[in-house]
Write a protein that holds these residues in place. Structure first.
Motif, PDB file in Angstrom:
ATOM      1  N   ASN A  23     -15.145   2.453   6.687  1.00  0.00           N
ATOM      2  CA  ASN A  23     -14.058   1.846   5.927  1.00  0.00           C
ATOM      3  C   ASN A  23     -13.000   2.898   5.620  1.00  0.00           C
ATOM      4  O   ASN A  23     -13.327   4.025   5.249  1.00  0.00           O
ATOM      5  CB  ASN A  23     -14.682   1.279   4.643  1.00  0.00           C
ATOM      6  N   LYS A  24     -11.720   2.536   5.745  1.00  0.00           N
ATOM      7  CA  LYS A  24     -10.653   3.522   5.500  1.00  0.00           C
ATOM      8  C   LYS A  24     -10.697   4.056   4.079  1.00  0.00           C
ATOM      9  O   LYS A  24     -10.470   5.238   3.853  1.00  0.00           O
ATOM     10  CB  LYS A  24      -9.276   2.952   5.809  1.00  0.00           C
ATOM     11  N   TRP A  25     -10.992   3.182   3.103  1.00  0.00           N
ATOM     12  CA  TRP A  25     -11.016   3.642   1.715  1.00  0.00           C
ATOM     13  C   TRP A  25     -12.141   4.631   1.495  1.00  0.00           C
ATOM     14  O   TRP A  25     -11.987   5.623   0.785  1.00  0.00           O
ATOM     15  CB  TRP A  25     -11.107   2.472   0.749  1.00  0.00           C
ATOM     16  N   ARG A  39     -12.520  11.916 -12.027  1.00  0.00           N
ATOM     17  CA  ARG A  39     -12.610  10.739 -12.870  1.00  0.00           C
ATOM     18  C   ARG A  39     -11.926   9.588 -12.133  1.00  0.00           C
ATOM     19  O   ARG A  39     -11.199   9.798 -11.162  1.00  0.00           O
ATOM     20  CB  ARG A  39     -11.966  11.019 -14.227  1.00  0.00           C
ATOM     21  N   PHE A  40     -12.172   8.363 -12.608  1.00  0.00           N
ATOM     22  CA  PHE A  40     -11.666   7.169 -11.935  1.00  0.00           C
ATOM     23  C   PHE A  40     -10.154   7.238 -11.732  1.00  0.00           C
ATOM     24  O   PHE A  40      -9.654   7.026 -10.625  1.00  0.00           O
ATOM     25  CB  PHE A  40     -12.042   5.921 -12.752  1.00  0.00           C
ATOM     26  N   GLY A  41      -9.416   7.516 -12.797  1.00  0.00           N
ATOM     27  CA  GLY A  41      -7.958   7.556 -12.706  1.00  0.00           C
ATOM     28  C   GLY A  41      -7.454   8.619 -11.757  1.00  0.00           C
ATOM     29  O   GLY A  41      -6.485   8.407 -11.016  1.00  0.00           O
ATOM     30  N   GLU A  42      -8.104   9.776 -11.770  1.00  0.00           N
ATOM     31  CA  GLU A  42      -7.720  10.849 -10.843  1.00  0.00           C
ATOM     32  C   GLU A  42      -7.936  10.409  -9.401  1.00  0.00           C
ATOM     33  O   GLU A  42      -7.085  10.629  -8.540  1.00  0.00           O
ATOM     34  CB  GLU A  42      -8.572  12.095 -11.091  1.00  0.00           C
ATOM     35  N   GLU A  46      -5.168   9.962  -6.372  1.00  0.00           N
ATOM     36  CA  GLU A  46      -5.269  10.757  -5.131  1.00  0.00           C
ATOM     37  C   GLU A  46      -5.394   9.881  -3.881  1.00  0.00           C
ATOM     38  O   GLU A  46      -4.969  10.282  -2.807  1.00  0.00           O
ATOM     39  CB  GLU A  46      -6.462  11.708  -5.217  1.00  0.00           C
ATOM     40  N   VAL A  47      -5.992   8.705  -4.033  1.00  0.00           N
ATOM     41  CA  VAL A  47      -6.126   7.781  -2.905  1.00  0.00           C
ATOM     42  C   VAL A  47      -5.018   6.736  -3.064  1.00  0.00           C
ATOM     43  O   VAL A  47      -5.250   5.627  -3.533  1.00  0.00           O
ATOM     44  CB  VAL A  47      -7.529   7.132  -2.859  1.00  0.00           C
ATOM     45  N   ALA A  48      -3.822   7.122  -2.686  1.00  0.00           N
ATOM     46  CA  ALA A  48      -2.646   6.282  -2.901  1.00  0.00           C
ATOM     47  C   ALA A  48      -2.812   4.921  -2.233  1.00  0.00           C
ATOM     48  O   ALA A  48      -3.273   4.826  -1.092  1.00  0.00           O
ATOM     49  CB  ALA A  48      -1.404   6.986  -2.352  1.00  0.00           C
ATOM     50  N   VAL A  54     -10.678  -2.505  -5.611  1.00  0.00           N
ATOM     51  CA  VAL A  54     -11.241  -1.963  -4.365  1.00  0.00           C
ATOM     52  C   VAL A  54     -11.900  -0.612  -4.630  1.00  0.00           C
ATOM     53  O   VAL A  54     -12.972  -0.315  -4.093  1.00  0.00           O
ATOM     54  CB  VAL A  54     -10.161  -1.881  -3.264  1.00  0.00           C
ATOM     55  N   LEU A  55     -11.278   0.205  -5.474  1.00  0.00           N
ATOM     56  CA  LEU A  55     -11.871   1.493  -5.822  1.00  0.00           C
ATOM     57  C   LEU A  55     -13.226   1.285  -6.500  1.00  0.00           C
ATOM     58  O   LEU A  55     -14.211   1.931  -6.136  1.00  0.00           O
ATOM     59  CB  LEU A  55     -10.927   2.291  -6.727  1.00  0.00           C
TER      60      LEU A  55
END
Length: 128
Positions: A23-25, A39-42, A46-48, A54-55
């Motif tokens: 998967n690309k993500w 952390r989740f927000g970071e 970083e994964v624009a 989905v995250l």
């Protein structure tokens, strides 16, 4: 006795792991987590382009399969940090190499796509 798994067989249950890691993500998330825990927000920054939903789904799948660990810190509000496990680290090099290959070869891929599309447009269209 260990079972031999063959992802080329349609009924092989290991295919769902292949779906996850291909998967690309996942490739992007693992590449980011290979640098350091996030952390989740970071991780989301970083994964624009990844949505929070989905995250979350991908993190849960990666945690379930033992590739990512989740550590909760007793702060207010609670902080959660995600990191690669040794199993996750063992695949990170392959996914980072795939990401690097994609970036290094994308100009050639764009040219190939354009040539293919031009040939398709120039080809006579079937009647029917």
């Amino acid at each position: 006795m260990e079972t031999t798994w063959d992802p080329y067989l349609a009924a092989c249950p290991c295919r769902d792991v292949l779906d996850l890691v291909a998967n690309k993500w996942t490739a992007l998330m693992v590449g980011v987590l290979a640098r350091r825990p996030h952390r989740f927000g970071e991780l989301r920054r970083e994964v624009a382009g990844i949505t929070p939903k989905v995250l979350t789904q991908n993190l849960r799948s990666l945690e379930r399969d033992g590739l990512v660990s989740r550590k909760v810190y007793p702060t207010t509000p609670p902080s959660v940090e995600y990191a690669l496990t040794p199993l996750g680290e063992s695949i990170s090099g392959y996914l980072i190499a795939l990401n690097n290959w994609t970036a290094a070869n994308f100009d050639d891929i764009k040219r190939a796509r354009a040539a293919y599309d031009a040939a398709q447009e120039a080809a006579p269209q079937p009647v029917g």
